[in-house]
Design a protein around this motif. Structure first.
Motif, PDB file in Angstrom:
ATOM      1  N   ILE A 177       7.332 -68.334  -2.149  1.00  0.00           N
ATOM      2  CA  ILE A 177       6.142 -68.253  -1.313  1.00  0.00           C
ATOM      3  C   ILE A 177       4.912 -68.004  -2.191  1.00  0.00           C
ATOM      4  O   ILE A 177       4.942 -67.131  -3.062  1.00  0.00           O
ATOM      5  N   ALA A 178       3.868 -68.794  -1.968  1.00  0.00           N
ATOM      6  CA  ALA A 178       2.576 -68.529  -2.599  1.00  0.00           C
ATOM      7  C   ALA A 178       1.685 -67.962  -1.496  1.00  0.00           C
ATOM      8  O   ALA A 178       1.236 -68.687  -0.601  1.00  0.00           O
ATOM      9  N   LYS A 179       1.467 -66.657  -1.554  1.00  0.00           N
ATOM     10  CA  LYS A 179       0.759 -65.958  -0.471  1.00  0.00           C
ATOM     11  C   LYS A 179      -0.733 -66.023  -0.790  1.00  0.00           C
ATOM     12  O   LYS A 179      -1.267 -65.178  -1.493  1.00  0.00           O
ATOM     13  N   LEU A 180      -1.402 -67.037  -0.262  1.00  0.00           N
ATOM     14  CA  LEU A 180      -2.793 -67.310  -0.638  1.00  0.00           C
ATOM     15  C   LEU A 180      -3.703 -67.308   0.590  1.00  0.00           C
ATOM     16  O   LEU A 180      -4.688 -68.037   0.650  1.00  0.00           O
ATOM     17  N   ALA A 181      -3.368 -66.465   1.576  1.00  0.00           N
ATOM     18  CA  ALA A 181      -4.107 -66.498   2.838  1.00  0.00           C
ATOM     19  C   ALA A 181      -5.036 -65.311   3.044  1.00  0.00           C
ATOM     20  O   ALA A 181      -5.874 -65.336   3.941  1.00  0.00           O
ATOM     21  N   SER A 182      -4.916 -64.264   2.254  1.00  0.00           N
ATOM     22  CA  SER A 182      -5.615 -63.023   2.603  1.00  0.00           C
ATOM     23  C   SER A 182      -6.482 -62.462   1.489  1.00  0.00           C
ATOM     24  O   SER A 182      -6.897 -61.305   1.552  1.00  0.00           O
ATOM     25  N   ASN A 183      -6.764 -63.280   0.454  1.00  0.00           N
ATOM     26  CA  ASN A 183      -7.626 -62.862  -0.659  1.00  0.00           C
ATOM     27  C   ASN A 183      -7.165 -61.570  -1.316  1.00  0.00           C
ATOM     28  O   ASN A 183      -7.988 -60.778  -1.794  1.00  0.00           O
ATOM     29  N   GLU A 184      -5.857 -61.364  -1.296  1.00  0.00           N
ATOM     30  CA  GLU A 184      -5.298 -60.222  -2.013  1.00  0.00           C
ATOM     31  C   GLU A 184      -5.180 -60.573  -3.496  1.00  0.00           C
ATOM     32  O   GLU A 184      -5.229 -61.740  -3.882  1.00  0.00           O
ATOM     33  N   ASN A 185      -5.009 -59.548  -4.318  1.00  0.00           N
ATOM     34  CA  ASN A 185      -4.891 -59.747  -5.761  1.00  0.00           C
ATOM     35  C   ASN A 185      -3.432 -60.050  -6.107  1.00  0.00           C
ATOM     36  O   ASN A 185      -2.587 -59.156  -6.066  1.00  0.00           O
ATOM     37  N   ARG A 186      -3.144 -61.296  -6.463  1.00  0.00           N
ATOM     38  CA  ARG A 186      -1.748 -61.677  -6.722  1.00  0.00           C
ATOM     39  C   ARG A 186      -1.198 -61.023  -7.973  1.00  0.00           C
ATOM     40  O   ARG A 186       0.011 -61.046  -8.205  1.00  0.00           O
ATOM     41  N   MET A 187      -2.060 -60.420  -8.810  1.00  0.00           N
ATOM     42  CA  MET A 187      -1.574 -59.710  -9.996  1.00  0.00           C
ATOM     43  C   MET A 187      -1.038 -58.332  -9.664  1.00  0.00           C
ATOM     44  O   MET A 187      -0.476 -57.655 -10.521  1.00  0.00           O
ATOM     45  N   GLY A 188      -1.208 -57.896  -8.428  1.00  0.00           N
ATOM     46  CA  GLY A 188      -0.780 -56.553  -8.073  1.00  0.00           C
ATOM     47  C   GLY A 188      -1.916 -55.566  -8.248  1.00  0.00           C
ATOM     48  O   GLY A 188      -3.050 -55.848  -7.849  1.00  0.00           O
ATOM     49  N   CYS A 189      -1.609 -54.412  -8.827  1.00  0.00           N
ATOM     50  CA  CYS A 189      -2.656 -53.405  -9.028  1.00  0.00           C
ATOM     51  C   CYS A 189      -2.407 -52.663 -10.324  1.00  0.00           C
ATOM     52  O   CYS A 189      -1.391 -52.866 -10.984  1.00  0.00           O
ATOM     53  N   SER A 190      -3.312 -51.792 -10.654  1.00  0.00           N
ATOM     54  CA  SER A 190      -3.167 -50.974 -11.853  1.00  0.00           C
ATOM     55  C   SER A 190      -1.974 -50.032 -11.708  1.00  0.00           C
ATOM     56  O   SER A 190      -1.872 -49.300 -10.720  1.00  0.00           O
ATOM     57  N   PRO A 191      -1.066 -50.012 -12.701  1.00  0.00           N
ATOM     58  CA  PRO A 191       0.051 -49.054 -12.654  1.00  0.00           C
ATOM     59  C   PRO A 191      -0.452 -47.610 -12.592  1.00  0.00           C
ATOM     60  O   PRO A 191       0.185 -46.752 -11.975  1.00  0.00           O
ATOM     61  N   ALA A 192      -1.601 -47.367 -13.197  1.00  0.00           N
ATOM     62  CA  ALA A 192      -2.154 -46.009 -13.170  1.00  0.00           C
ATOM     63  C   ALA A 192      -2.479 -45.580 -11.742  1.00  0.00           C
ATOM     64  O   ALA A 192      -2.377 -44.398 -11.393  1.00  0.00           O
ATOM     65  N   ALA A 193      -2.861 -46.535 -10.904  1.00  0.00           N
ATOM     66  CA  ALA A 193      -3.174 -46.216  -9.513  1.00  0.00           C
ATOM     67  C   ALA A 193      -1.920 -45.754  -8.767  1.00  0.00           C
ATOM     68  O   ALA A 193      -1.945 -44.786  -8.005  1.00  0.00           O
ATOM     69  N   LEU A 194      -0.815 -46.445  -9.008  1.00  0.00           N
ATOM     70  CA  LEU A 194       0.445 -46.077  -8.342  1.00  0.00           C
ATOM     71  C   LEU A 194       0.930 -44.714  -8.824  1.00  0.00           C
ATOM     72  O   LEU A 194       1.405 -43.889  -8.033  1.00  0.00           O
ATOM     73  N   LYS A 195       0.783 -44.500 -10.132  1.00  0.00           N
ATOM     74  CA  LYS A 195       1.181 -43.202 -10.699  1.00  0.00           C
ATOM     75  C   LYS A 195       0.370 -42.079 -10.052  1.00  0.00           C
ATOM     76  O   LYS A 195       0.916 -41.041  -9.655  1.00  0.00           O
ATOM     77  N   ALA A 196      -0.927 -42.296  -9.916  1.00  0.00           N
ATOM     78  CA  ALA A 196      -1.798 -41.262  -9.343  1.00  0.00           C
ATOM     79  C   ALA A 196      -1.447 -41.010  -7.880  1.00  0.00           C
ATOM     80  O   ALA A 196      -1.454 -39.865  -7.417  1.00  0.00           O
ATOM     81  N   ALA A 197      -1.128 -42.080  -7.161  1.00  0.00           N
ATOM     82  CA  ALA A 197      -0.732 -41.911  -5.753  1.00  0.00           C
ATOM     83  C   ALA A 197       0.531 -41.071  -5.672  1.00  0.00           C
ATOM     84  O   ALA A 197       0.631 -40.128  -4.872  1.00  0.00           O
ATOM     85  N   GLN A 198       1.479 -41.406  -6.530  1.00  0.00           N
ATOM     86  CA  GLN A 198       2.753 -40.685  -6.490  1.00  0.00           C
ATOM     87  C   GLN A 198       2.575 -39.215  -6.860  1.00  0.00           C
ATOM     88  O   GLN A 198       3.279 -38.349  -6.333  1.00  0.00           O
TER      89      GLN A 198
END
Lengths: 365, 365
Positions: free
Chosen positions: B34-55
């Motif tokens: 699936i190429a999810k190209l309908a919602s202008n989301e960032n297909r690269m994901g996000c910064s790993p630092a952001a996930l670490k901070a959330a956790q």
């Protein structure tokens, strides 16, 4: 210069005043330990399964959340024997309350509630710019359903009841609720805020509003109290599907966020955690009652996870709160809730209650 | 029976219609990928630092979030050389927009924007029950600032501009913006939705509205696009502190949640991730332009992370979107945005664009 066009009811609003942060308490008073008993949070934390489920969404966090919280609403519906169309999930039960104020009011409508209850509802009504009518609590700090019924007029659109009430912990019974509903005309929507339901459900004659399924009642529950997920901001409302359908139209498409939806769903399934949380609070309340009885203090028996102490006047209540804070015990003095003589104590862990008693012995001589 | 008292403007609202879920696409069409190209989301994901901070917030998740997002607002303020009092954080930039509609409107006020722009703003205005005036886009699918200026009246309270515009990707220049602002009376608040700012900031003559600091402009930015945190729901607004102060009074005390605040803060600091995200999109746009040019297709040059293709009519656009979906390429057909001949393609990873080209070759012969 500044943008000058602000409606009067917005100008008049008071900004939310946060208390001292824990860091500030540590910096100023340097207590050895902090007993955070001011916000009715679950001192046991939350279900580990909830955190695991939240983390499992991280791989897809770049994507928007499910706009209709399908999995979470289906689980809630299953628990209550209703349809997902009867359920809405929001940013805390306060988020659902905010949706209600944005959906059902005309400018000339009015809202009705008690003069000693959850501030959040008052703020929502004031910021919506409709008239808020407040009826005093009874002498026992309970919702005065008779007076509320008498206060309903043609203009009343919403009545807000918290059962058990926050911050007093009092509740009204099945009989009282049933009588009250006979007094409520069809044009009035009753918000039953049952944020403390998990703690109250086994109290004698406690009316679970979901057993009635009335068309002009919306029942609100939350994951911020018993489930220990306040940081994730999830609550839900249950009502007739037409009512829910209108709220869904006003809801922002992407609330709550993905980790929040997942955490809430997992928390619902971890029945063991919620049972232990409720037991801890029941034991803690008995211990606190016994302690306060021994000390000859006034307080109100509670069906929630907090107990309100009653002082002779606002000054005594403020002094007690301040002195306890200096010893690391964070409590909530209640002038903003309309009860200046009251101080609310969240029931915490055994060590929290031990610290409370230790500090109390020093403060009250 | 049902609760019958619903204001007409709420009855008239259409519920949010979600597209097929990825699971549904997989179940029905069984594409290999699936190429999810309908919602202008960032297909690269996000910064790993952001996930670490959330956790890292999970250990305190039973506690309410910081009600004023102090750390996050301080960081945003530092980035822009303003004060935290000039910044508000909300549940996505749409959450801040919702606050604006709840703060500054009287029932007789009106809102003004384009007839081909972000649906979310229209829904917010319609659910607030005030009149929404829409001015057609130019023939080049851009905001028609001249026509918008002409449409401002005494009743206009808010003008909504998206720059770059969603879904067309067009932007207006410094000169155009500066001229437009000379036409805006003081009683009108201009919302500058810069959700795609990170992608647009280096375009020739792009007006960063924060360089102007006008008292009747609020600049909105988001963590849902370039920063790849759509699932966490965080956006922010920047404006005069009096304007922000009024929004803060209307904001729910506990939005955004704790993991969301922490993730956003960490994402801001990870400048390398956002730079890579922007580069990926720049390369992807050049590749897509070249491909569409070769195929003789009509499209609009874009300053955001998506490109709008323009078909001869709604049927052709719908057909193309459907046929691409059967091949796992999820695009957004734009009738709800007021552009029935348009199809929006989010710029994704190289493999997404390869899949787009592969599917295109099969669909358009």
């Amino acid at each position: 210069m500044k943008f000058a066009v602000v409606p009067e009811h917005i100008r008049d609003l008071q900004p939310y005043k946060a208390g001292k942060t824990l860091q500030e308490v540590l910096d100023v008073y340097k207590p050895e330990r902090i007993a955070k008993l001011a916000s009715n949070e679950n001192r046991m934390g939350c279900s580990p399964a909830a955190l695991k489920a939240a983390q499992d969404t991280f791989g897809q966090i770049m994507n928007y959340p499910d706009p209709s919280s399908r999995a979470l609403r289906a689980e809630i519906a299953k628990m209550h024997g209703i349809k997902p169309e009867n359920v809405i999930a929001g940013n805390g039960s306060e988020g659902v309350m905010s949706l209600i104020t944005r959906t059902f009011f005309k400018d000339t409508d009015q809202a009705l509630t008690a003069a000693g209850t959850f501030i959040g509802f008052w703020v929502l009504i004031n910021s919506r710019g409709v008239k808020l009518v407040k009826v005093p609590l009874t002498q026992n700090y309970a919702f005065d359903l008779q007076a509320l019924a008498d206060a309903i007029t043609e203009e009343t659109r919403v009545v807000y009841l918290a059962n058990p009430n926050n911050p007093t912990g009092t509740y009204f019974t099945k009989q009282e609720f049933e009588w009250f509903m006979t007094q409520v005309p069809e044009h009035v929507l009753v918000i039953m805020d049952e944020a403390y339901y998990e703690y109250a459900k086994d109290e004698p004659n406690y009316p679970d509003s979901m057993r009635y399924r009335m068309d002009n009642v919306i029942t609100l529950r939350t994951f911020s109290k018993g489930y220990g997920l306040a940081g994730f901001r999830v609550g839900y409302g249950m009502a007739h599907e037409d009512l829910i359908g209108n709220l869904m139209k006003v809801k922002l498409p992407f609330e709550p966020g993905s980790p929040s939806q997942a955490a809430a769903l997992a928390a619902l399934r971890d029945t063991e955690f919620i049972e232990r949380s409720v037991e801890l609070v029941l034991r803690g309340k008995e211990r606190l009652y016994a302690f306060l009885d021994k000390k000859g203090m006034n307080y109100v028996k509670s069906a929630s996870n907090s107990v309100m102490m009653v002082f002779d006047n606002e000054n005594d209540a403020a002094h007690f709160t301040d002195k306890m804070l200096e010893r690391g015990v964070v409590l909530r003095h209640l002038p903003a809730f309309g009860i200046p003589e009251g101080v609310r104590i969240t029931i915490g862990l055994e060590e929290d209650m031990t610290q409370f008693e230790w500090a109390f012995e020093q403060v009250v001589k």
